[in-house]
Design a protein around this motif. Structure first.
Motif, short mmCIF file in Angstrom:
data_model
loop_
_atom_site.label_atom_id
_atom_site.label_comp_id
_atom_site.label_asym_id
_atom_site.label_seq_id
_atom_site.Cartn_x
_atom_site.Cartn_y
_atom_site.Cartn_z
N ALA A 1 48.73 90.72 48.07
CA ALA A 1 49.28 89.56 46.91
C ALA A 1 50.64 89.06 47.31
O ALA A 1 51.09 87.94 47.10
CB ALA A 1 49.43 90.33 45.57
N GLY A 2 51.42 90.16 47.59
CA GLY A 2 52.97 89.55 48.27
C GLY A 2 53.01 88.57 49.48
O GLY A 2 53.75 87.63 49.21
N ALA A 3 52.11 88.75 50.20
CA ALA A 3 52.17 88.06 51.56
C ALA A 3 51.48 86.72 51.13
O ALA A 3 51.89 85.64 51.65
CB ALA A 3 51.12 88.70 52.65
N VAL A 4 50.37 86.88 50.38
CA VAL A 4 49.98 85.32 49.74
C VAL A 4 50.84 84.37 48.95
O VAL A 4 51.05 83.40 49.11
CB VAL A 4 48.56 85.72 49.16
N ALA A 5 51.61 85.12 48.10
CA ALA A 5 52.58 84.46 47.39
C ALA A 5 53.85 84.08 48.37
O ALA A 5 54.13 82.80 48.02
CB ALA A 5 53.27 85.59 46.53
N ARG A 6 54.09 84.68 49.43
CA ARG A 6 55.21 84.06 50.26
C ARG A 6 54.60 83.04 51.14
O ARG A 6 55.27 81.88 51.28
CB ARG A 6 55.50 85.28 51.24
N VAL B 1 63.29 83.60 49.65
CA VAL B 1 62.13 84.74 49.33
C VAL B 1 62.79 86.00 49.70
O VAL B 1 62.29 87.07 49.20
CB VAL B 1 60.99 84.40 50.21
N ASN B 2 63.42 86.10 50.82
CA ASN B 2 63.81 87.51 51.33
C ASN B 2 64.87 87.95 50.18
O ASN B 2 65.08 89.24 50.17
CB ASN B 2 64.49 87.29 52.67
N VAL B 3 65.88 87.23 49.92
CA VAL B 3 66.94 87.50 48.99
C VAL B 3 66.32 87.78 47.73
O VAL B 3 66.72 88.85 47.11
CB VAL B 3 67.93 86.44 48.63
N LEU C 1 52.66 100.18 44.75
CA LEU C 1 52.12 98.82 44.55
C LEU C 1 53.08 97.70 44.57
O LEU C 1 52.83 96.61 45.41
CB LEU C 1 51.28 98.89 43.25
N LEU C 2 54.08 97.82 43.91
CA LEU C 2 54.99 96.71 43.62
C LEU C 2 55.98 96.69 44.56
O LEU C 2 56.62 95.51 45.33
CB LEU C 2 55.47 96.92 42.05
N GLY C 3 56.57 97.94 45.14
CA GLY C 3 57.70 97.95 46.00
C GLY C 3 57.16 97.93 47.50
O GLY C 3 57.51 96.95 48.01
N THR C 4 56.51 99.07 47.78
CA THR C 4 56.06 99.16 49.34
C THR C 4 55.01 97.92 49.48
O THR C 4 55.16 97.18 50.62
CB THR C 4 55.56 100.36 49.64
N GLY C 5 54.01 97.65 48.65
CA GLY C 5 53.23 96.53 48.83
C GLY C 5 53.64 95.29 48.44
O GLY C 5 53.89 94.38 49.47
N ALA C 6 53.90 94.92 47.18
CA ALA C 6 53.78 93.42 46.84
C ALA C 6 55.21 92.91 47.50
O ALA C 6 55.37 91.96 48.09
CB ALA C 6 53.89 93.36 45.35
N LEU C 7 56.30 93.75 47.27
CA LEU C 7 57.61 93.30 47.59
C LEU C 7 57.84 93.40 49.28
O LEU C 7 58.40 92.57 49.92
CB LEU C 7 58.71 93.92 46.90
N GLY C 8 57.08 94.32 49.70
CA GLY C 8 57.14 94.61 51.31
C GLY C 8 56.19 93.44 52.05
O GLY C 8 56.79 93.00 53.05
#
Length: 130
Positions: A18-23, A41-43, A71-78
């Motif tokens: 999900a995070g990679a698609v959003a980026r 995005v990084n900031v 889910l949110l930290g390691t996954g989505a934000l990662g």
């Protein structure tokens, strides 16, 4: 040594996708300003990670929130943030002969991310104190 927890791996994978698609969508929408979107995005991701982890840490023992962190930290934000994107932008500046631009972009991105993460921790701590 801990055994591999398949549910945890799936949780990280789902968030990361999900995070990679959003980026990808945001950077793609940036067109020729994709470098600025990558920086933003990084900031933003660093701020959100600091905020998330501070809020979760202030909630007590990690037992009930581990999946949320994965889910949110390691996954989505990662998946949302990208140091490979920084490397591409730095290399593009080097290829163009702009050593100062490459150093500025790379160092600036890392320092801005650290500051944003710190700001997220401060905001998370203040909200928890209320």
């Amino acid at each position: 040594m801990r055994q591999l927890d398949v549910r945890s791996v799936g949780t990280v994978a789902a968030g990361g996708a999900a995070g990679a698609v959003a980026r990808h969508l945001l950077v793609g929408a940036g067109g020729s300003s994709g470098w600025a979107v990558t920086l933003a995005v990084n900031v933003a991701g660093a701020f959100l990670l600091g905020l998330l982890l501070e809020r979760l840490a202030r909630g007590g023992p990690d037992t009930g929130r581990r999946r949320l962190r994965l889910l949110l930290g390691t996954g989505a934000l990662g998946g949302f943030t990208t140091y490979s994107g920084i490397a591409v932008e730095v290399l593009a500046r080097l290829d163009a002969g702009s050593w100062a631009g490459a150093a500025g972009y790379g160092l600036g991105t890392v320092l801005a991310g650290l500051a944003a993460c710190g700001a997220g921790v401060v905001v998370g701590a203040r909200r928890a104190a209320r």
